[in-house]
Design an enzyme around this catalytic site. Structure first.
Site, PDB file in Angstrom:
ATOM      1  N   PRO A 286       0.893  -1.227  -0.015  1.00 51.25           N
ATOM      2  CA  PRO A 286       0.146   0.101   0.103  1.00 51.25           C
ATOM      3  C   PRO A 286       0.868   1.285   0.042  1.00 51.25           C
ATOM      4  CG  PRO A 286      -0.951  -1.730   1.551  1.00 51.25           C
ATOM      5  CD  PRO A 286       0.561  -2.150   1.090  1.00 51.25           C
ATOM      6  N   TYR A 287       1.742   1.350   0.717  1.00 54.28           N
ATOM      7  CA  TYR A 287       2.891   2.400   0.718  1.00 54.28           C
ATOM      8  C   TYR A 287       3.534   2.661  -0.643  1.00 54.28           C
ATOM      9  CZ  TYR A 287       6.588   5.391   2.090  1.00 54.28           C
ATOM     10  OH  TYR A 287       7.490   6.665   2.437  1.00 54.28           O
ATOM     11  N   VAL A 288       3.921   1.467  -1.187  1.00 54.66           N
ATOM     12  CA  VAL A 288       4.356   1.657  -2.816  1.00 54.66           C
ATOM     13  C   VAL A 288       3.347   2.238  -3.706  1.00 54.66           C
ATOM     14  CG1 VAL A 288       5.373   0.402  -4.521  1.00 54.66           C
ATOM     15  CG2 VAL A 288       6.286   0.097  -2.300  1.00 54.66           C
TER      16      VAL A 288
END
Length: 256
Positions: free
Chosen positions: A159-161
């Site tokens: 999700p961060y990427v």
């Protein structure tokens, strides 16, 4: 007087995520470079302390408590800037946060939503309100804080990427849409940068800092001020023909 001959002399600049790390460093650098700074974040005690520090150097500074994941908060923050100073010239959309390293197939909806709400929706919310204010003022400059995670993939952080890739997409889309109306939009993509969160991560994972250094041509961790300096340049007239760009500030990490 602070910033009498600085890069951002005479500008009114909004900084999100300004209570610590890159955001707090940016407040200091922008003020030193002559900007009037408005600091936005969730932690009022930190904001108040930083504003007092900046005013002690002769800078003009104010704060507004803001959760960028809430559209009503970003609208209120930009409204505060306009009411207090009459215009918004520059904005650094820096607010964001990371997450524990969890395999994609084990990630739950709550973790996904919390990451996307701050890192992607937060930039989306800010851009809409900042651009509206800048259009009314004849133009402006914006920098969004992405990450090396927006330029390449790292394991167990899906999700961060995805969110940091989205920040670069928003940057390009806004730059293309508003260039002819005098608004430049760029992004910085920091590598590992020393902050409270990163320091805790290093402490909890012995050896990880050394491993990151070994993978970086400039084998060290960035200081928050180094990211702030890049953002200040992009916001300034020194970068007048730069828009839609993502500038890695990563010691060469994404080069190899």
């Amino acid at each position: 007087m602070a910033g009498e001959h600085g890069l951002l002399r005479g500008r009114v600049a909004l900084i999100t995520g300004a209570s610590s790390g890159i955001g707090a460093a940016s407040a200091r650098v922008f003020a030193r470079e002559g900007a009037t700074v408005v600091l936005a974040a969730r932690r009022e005690d930190r904001l108040r302390e930083l504003v007092e520090e900046l005013r002690g150097t002769g800078a003009e500074a104010a704060y507004v408590v803001t959760d960028v994941s809430r559209r009503e908060d970003t609208r209120r923050a930009v409204g505060f800037v306009l009411e207090r100073y009459g215009r918004l010239d520059s904005a650094f959309n820096n607010a964001g946060w990371g997450m524990g390293r969890t395999p994609l197939h084990l990630m739950d909806d709550a973790a996904y939503d919390s990451i996307m709400d701050v890192n992607a929706r937060g930039v989306w919310n800010c851009l809409r309100d900042e651009i509206a204010a800048m259009l009314a003022n004849g133009g402006g400059t914006i920098v969004n804080n992405s990450s090396v995670g927006g330029l390449l993939a790292t394991p167990v952080a899906a999700p961060y990427v995805a969110a940091k890739h989205a920040v670069i997409g928003f940057t390009k889309a806004a730059a293309a849409e508003y260039a002819a109306q005098g608004i430049r939009v760029n992004a910085v993509a920091p590598g590992t940068t020393r902050s409270e969160v990163v320091a805790d991560w290093f402490a909890q994972n012995p050896g990880i800092e050394e491993a990151l250094h070994a993978a970086t041509p400039q084998p060290r961790t960035a200081e928050p001020e180094e990211i702030a300096e890049a953002a200040a340049w992009l916001l300034s007239d020194r970068a007048s023909f730069v828009t839609g760009a993502t500038v890695p500030v990563d010691g060469g990490f994404t080069m190899v």
